[in-house]
Design a protein around this motif. Structure first.
Motif, PDB file in Angstrom:
ATOM      1  N   LEU A 204     -10.101   2.939   2.061  1.00  0.00           N
ATOM      2  CA  LEU A 204     -10.809   3.897   2.905  1.00  0.00           C
ATOM      3  C   LEU A 204     -10.415   5.336   2.558  1.00  0.00           C
ATOM      4  O   LEU A 204     -11.274   6.219   2.444  1.00  0.00           O
ATOM      5  CB  LEU A 204     -10.527   3.609   4.378  1.00  0.00           C
ATOM      6  CG  LEU A 204     -11.190   4.544   5.405  1.00  0.00           C
ATOM      7  CD1 LEU A 204     -12.705   4.446   5.303  1.00  0.00           C
ATOM      8  CD2 LEU A 204     -10.724   4.216   6.816  1.00  0.00           C
ATOM      9  N   VAL A 205      -9.114   5.550   2.353  1.00  0.00           N
ATOM     10  CA  VAL A 205      -8.645   6.888   2.000  1.00  0.00           C
ATOM     11  C   VAL A 205      -9.198   7.306   0.642  1.00  0.00           C
ATOM     12  O   VAL A 205      -9.625   8.461   0.456  1.00  0.00           O
ATOM     13  CB  VAL A 205      -7.101   6.919   1.999  1.00  0.00           C
ATOM     14  CG1 VAL A 205      -6.585   8.237   1.414  1.00  0.00           C
ATOM     15  CG2 VAL A 205      -6.564   6.725   3.422  1.00  0.00           C
ATOM     16  N   GLN A 206      -9.213   6.383  -0.306  1.00  0.00           N
ATOM     17  CA  GLN A 206      -9.739   6.699  -1.631  1.00  0.00           C
ATOM     18  C   GLN A 206     -11.224   7.002  -1.591  1.00  0.00           C
ATOM     19  O   GLN A 206     -11.724   7.809  -2.388  1.00  0.00           O
ATOM     20  CB  GLN A 206      -9.461   5.553  -2.591  1.00  0.00           C
ATOM     21  CG  GLN A 206      -7.993   5.370  -2.920  1.00  0.00           C
ATOM     22  CD  GLN A 206      -7.743   4.144  -3.786  1.00  0.00           C
ATOM     23  OE1 GLN A 206      -8.645   3.330  -4.001  1.00  0.00           O
ATOM     24  NE2 GLN A 206      -6.520   4.014  -4.301  1.00  0.00           N
ATOM     25  N   ASP A 207     -11.961   6.364  -0.669  1.00  0.00           N
ATOM     26  CA  ASP A 207     -13.398   6.619  -0.563  1.00  0.00           C
ATOM     27  C   ASP A 207     -13.705   7.927   0.153  1.00  0.00           C
ATOM     28  O   ASP A 207     -14.718   8.571  -0.128  1.00  0.00           O
ATOM     29  CB  ASP A 207     -14.082   5.459   0.196  1.00  0.00           C
ATOM     30  CG  ASP A 207     -14.070   4.179  -0.610  1.00  0.00           C
ATOM     31  OD1 ASP A 207     -13.914   4.254  -1.849  1.00  0.00           O
ATOM     32  OD2 ASP A 207     -14.195   3.098  -0.008  1.00  0.00           O
ATOM     33  N   VAL A 208     -12.809   8.319   1.077  1.00  0.00           N
ATOM     34  CA  VAL A 208     -13.061   9.513   1.883  1.00  0.00           C
ATOM     35  C   VAL A 208     -12.620  10.786   1.169  1.00  0.00           C
ATOM     36  O   VAL A 208     -13.326  11.788   1.175  1.00  0.00           O
ATOM     37  CB  VAL A 208     -12.362   9.402   3.260  1.00  0.00           C
ATOM     38  CG1 VAL A 208     -12.432  10.724   4.006  1.00  0.00           C
ATOM     39  CG2 VAL A 208     -12.999   8.285   4.080  1.00  0.00           C
TER      40      VAL A 208
END
Length: 212
Positions: A204-208
């Motif tokens: 999620l962090v990598q996508d955001v």
């Protein structure tokens, strides 16, 4: 996979079964392990991709199943001494129940858990990138299959002789052993869930972050 380390869990979850039934379960579990790992190795990636399921979700779901199984073991009544002879052979009408138990929860998610499936899927993906020609299409798949069969054989040998440890423990020792094993299994389920949750948060962090 850790066949020797899973022997206490196997003993705890089959404490009410006869020695013949435990041997039958050991054979079934070993066979299911081989089929599940080979299926994960050669088709698992395609199946997950088809349904749009990621490996962290598999870990989270598998950890949840293990946690539920451990919670039932913790709250289950301890097995009592039964007047029924332990030499009684497996009844034909009970084999369907034993087959179901052999797969769930004894094979999946206890023996072959989300971690094992993740490794098998990763190995299957790497087989297509290993070498060329006969190495890529014959030697690498054969080597991976042999490794799975060796692991399944170790599972059978460990579970097959688990009843010897049960005899040494006695009635009181078996009850204590069951509770401790259930607690360890509960911790294992929570750990697998935590690993899956951590991987999901990382994704999620990598996508955001790239969108900021």
């Amino acid at each position: 996979m850790n066949p020797p380390g899973l022997v206490p869990i196997f003993i705890s979850m089959t404490a009410r079964n006869t020695p013949q039934q435990r041997r039958y379960l050991a054979r079934r579990i070993a066979m299911y392990c081989a089929l599940l790992l080979l299926g994960s190795m050669f088709t698992g990636g395609y199946v997950l991709s088809f349904f749009g399921v990621s490996l962290p979700v598999v870990q989270l779901s598998g950890g949840l199943l293990i946690t539920f199984a451990a919670w039932r073991m913790l709250n289950d009544a301890p097995p009592e001494s039964s007047p029924t002879s332990t030499d009684q052979p497996i009844q034909a009408e009970n084999q369907d129940v034993l087959k179901q138990r052999a797969f769930y929860p004894l094979t999946f998610p206890l023996t072959v858990g989300p971690g094992s499936i993740s490794v098998a899927i990763t190995m299957g993906a790497s087989l297509t990138d290993t070498g060329k020609g006969i190495v890529k299409y014959a030697i690498s798949p054969l080597a991976g299959s042999c490794a799975v069969l060796v692991c399944s054989l170790l599972v059978y040998l460990c579970y097959r002789h688990a009843d010897k440890l049960l005899r040494y423990l006695g009635q009181t020792g078996s009850v204590v052993f069951l509770r401790l094993s259930a607690f360890i299994l509960l911790c294992l389920g929570v750990q697998i869930m935590w690993d899956g949750f951590g991987a999901l948060v990382t994704q999620l962090v990598q996508d955001v972050l790239p969108h900021k």
